[in-house]
Design an enzyme around this catalytic site. Structure first.
Site, mmCIF file in Angstrom:
data_model
loop_
_atom_site.group_PDB
_atom_site.id
_atom_site.type_symbol
_atom_site.label_atom_id
_atom_site.label_comp_id
_atom_site.label_asym_id
_atom_site.label_seq_id
_atom_site.Cartn_x
_atom_site.Cartn_y
_atom_site.Cartn_z
ATOM 1 N N LYS A 16 3.997 -84.488 -40.423
ATOM 2 C CA LYS A 16 4.861 -84.246 -39.256
ATOM 3 C C LYS A 16 4.795 -85.391 -38.261
ATOM 4 C CE LYS A 16 2.727 -80.376 -38.451
ATOM 5 N NZ LYS A 16 1.919 -80.283 -39.676
ATOM 6 N N GLY A 40 -4.196 -83.317 -36.529
ATOM 7 C CA GLY A 40 -4.414 -84.759 -36.662
ATOM 8 C C GLY A 40 -3.140 -85.378 -37.194
ATOM 9 N N HIS A 41 -2.421 -86.087 -36.355
ATOM 10 C CA HIS A 41 -1.158 -86.709 -36.763
ATOM 11 C C HIS A 41 -1.319 -88.227 -36.767
ATOM 12 C CE1 HIS A 41 1.116 -82.917 -35.183
ATOM 13 N NE2 HIS A 41 0.525 -82.719 -36.337
HETATM 14 P P1 IMP Z 1 -8.867 -73.778 -36.803
HETATM 15 O O1 IMP Z 1 -7.458 -74.106 -36.428
HETATM 16 O O2 IMP Z 1 -9.836 -74.883 -36.508
HETATM 17 O O3 IMP Z 1 -9.297 -72.453 -36.268
HETATM 18 O O4 IMP Z 1 -8.916 -73.630 -38.415
HETATM 19 C C1 IMP Z 1 -8.286 -72.535 -39.092
HETATM 20 C C2 IMP Z 1 -7.702 -72.992 -40.423
HETATM 21 O O5 IMP Z 1 -6.585 -73.858 -40.176
HETATM 22 C C3 IMP Z 1 -8.667 -73.789 -41.287
HETATM 23 O O6 IMP Z 1 -8.388 -73.527 -42.642
HETATM 24 C C4 IMP Z 1 -8.299 -75.246 -40.968
HETATM 25 O O7 IMP Z 1 -8.646 -76.120 -42.016
HETATM 26 C C5 IMP Z 1 -6.798 -75.113 -40.814
HETATM 27 N N1 IMP Z 1 -6.228 -76.144 -39.932
HETATM 28 C C6 IMP Z 1 -6.299 -76.218 -38.594
HETATM 29 N N2 IMP Z 1 -5.644 -77.299 -38.138
HETATM 30 C C7 IMP Z 1 -5.128 -77.903 -39.205
HETATM 31 C C8 IMP Z 1 -4.306 -79.051 -39.377
HETATM 32 O O8 IMP Z 1 -3.901 -79.738 -38.435
HETATM 33 N N3 IMP Z 1 -3.973 -79.363 -40.659
HETATM 34 C C9 IMP Z 1 -4.351 -78.611 -41.720
HETATM 35 N N4 IMP Z 1 -5.108 -77.522 -41.608
HETATM 36 C C10 IMP Z 1 -5.492 -77.169 -40.360
#
Ligand code: IMP
Length: 432
Positions: A16, A40-41
């Site tokens: 994105k 992370g973009h």
């Molecule tokens: P949290 O957002 O840190 O609570 O993580 C919850 C879930 O979303 C986990 O499986 C993370 O690996 C996933 N996740 C959170 N942010 C991203 C992202 O930017 N890209 C891909 N997966 C994400």
């Protein structure tokens, strides 16, 4: 010019950042509406490579206004570090950058609670990014959250922090057998953050709506992806916010009637980080090949991403729940050299074919993906900028994606550099 939302159609990491960065050229304002430093973009242009966790990637373009909406959860330490890094790369983050006074804060106890929770969960652990996202949203919904605006009023901030810490320290001492957290230490540190960020804090709903009234173009930048949405994703293996298009309204204070288009970003294959169902996951050589060629390692945590074939069931669902007007397909070049390319067209569970996401968790956890096999292409697509120049099998792959999703592909990305892109129609060039 229209106002558009960009969302991920898979489990995040669809690319994105690059699409937002490209379209931001034609936008006046770029707004993040959910999530926090879990995102992370990455953006690569002629000057440098930039990684963004909270600040919209549009900040790279001079003269654009960038905003963090009320739907976000902000870790001020991570935000100040990101500002510092961008400024060291000659990107100004000053009067062009605003934060909603209603955005919630991430505090040290959120990260600590998340760590302890994940340890206790065993096989049901989510595999979070460890940024304290879930506990901060839990406080928001529990009405004990602390907001950016509260930081600007130290008395009010101290009062809420004191009440919250009294409760949190009970958890730490009695449940987790951990040390108490110190009120004065957190208070002083966060007041210092507040002083450094205060000039950016404002009512962003007013700012965005004023811009829309003046016919400015607003780009709403989604983070994570549809299947990580707390309502519409593979719950409980999701993030804690609405990463779907509806979040753009609740997360900024802009009405749905102001949104003209929704663009879904979809990778030419599928990846996922963290735990949870992933029907098309490939654990052998093909998956490893995708990971290596696609550099599928998290921009935030560095974790290797799970890789698999393109899942048309998942993307068709994303078209529906986001009301997508078009798709942007990324990383087509990563499939260069594959002798054959598979697309999952349905899930098979207990003798039944599902062409929509099944409603029971067991079905999505243990279904068999049913594939249509397409011919691969001999000529590399890497760096191609005209649709006509794509090898015929690559065009057939894109057309198959369109047919299965019921949605046009407007943009195809053929490399990580901003120039390595095919734009068949620029969604921002459409009339309001
Ligand atoms: P949290 O957002 O840190 O609570 O993580 C919850 C879930 O979303 C986990 O499986 C993370 O690996 C996933 N996740 C959170 N942010 C991203 C992202 O930017 N890209 C891909 N997966 C994400």
């Amino acid at each position: 010019m229209p106002n558009i939302v960009i969302v991920g159609t898979q489990w995040g990491d669809e690319g994105k950042g690059k699409i937002v960065h490209l379209l931001a050229n034609d936008a006046d304002m770029i707004v993040r509406y959910q999530g926090g430093a879990n995102a992370g973009h990455t953006v690569i242009n002629d000057h440098a490579q930039y990684t963004f966790h909270m600040i919209p990637s549009g900040i790279v373009h001079p003269g654009k206004t960038c905003i963090l909406g009320n739907g976000m959860v902000i870790d001020p330490a991570a935000l100040l570090e990101e500002i510092f890094l961008l400024e060291s790369q000659q990107i100004a983050v000053r009067e062009n950058f605003f934060i909603s006074h209603r955005a919630h804060l991430i505090l040290p106890y959120h990260r600590a609670i998340e760590r302890e929770n994940e340890k206790l969960k065993g096989p049901r652990r989510i595999g979070t990014t460890g940024r304290g996202i879930g506990p901060s949203y839990a406080d928001k919904m529990g009405r004990t959250g602390i907001r950016m605006g509260d930081l600007l009023d130290p008395n009010c901030f101290r009062e809420i922090l004191k009440a919250n810490l009294a409760e949190m320290n009970l958890f730490f001492n009695r449940l987790y057998d951990a040390e108490s957290m110190d009120l004065d230490g957190i208070f002083e540190t966060y007041c210092a953050y507040g002083k450094r960020l205060k000039n950016h804090v404002t009512d962003v709903s007013l700012l965005i709506n004023n811009a829309i009234d003046q016919s400015k173009t607003v780009l709403f930048e989604g983070a994570q992806g549809t299947h990580l949405d707390v309502d519409h994703g593979t719950y409980p293996f999701v993030t804690s916010s609405n990463s779907t298009a509806g979040g753009a309204c609740t997360g900024t204070g802009v009405g749905p009637t102001c949104i003209n288009e929704v663009v879904g970003v979809t990778k030419a294959y599928t990846t996922r980080v963290g735990s949870g169902p992933f029907p098309t996951e490939l654990t052998g050589d093909t998956g490893n090949g995708l990971r290596t060629r696609g550099n599928e390692f998290g921009a935030t945590t560095g974790r290797p991403r799970r890789c698999g074939w393109y899942d048309a069931v998942a993307v068709k669902y994303a078209v529906r729940v986001n009301g997508l007007s078009s798709l942007a397909v990324t990383k087509l070049d990563v499939l260069d050299g594959e002798p054959e390319i598979k697309i999952c067209t349905s899930y098979l569970h207990d003798g039944k074919h599902y062409t929509d996401i099944p409603i029971n968790e067991a079905a999505i956890n243990s279904c068999e993906p049913v594939y249509e096999v397409l011919e691969g292409w001999d000529h590399p697509t890497s760096g191609i900028t005209s649709y006509q120049k794509l090898p015929d099998p690559a065009k057939r792959f894109i057309e198959k994606i369109e047919a299965l999703a019921g949605c046009k592909v407007d943009i195809v990305s053929t490399g990580s550099h901003e120039k390595e892109t095919i734009i068949r129609r620029n969604p921002l060039a459409a009339k309001k």
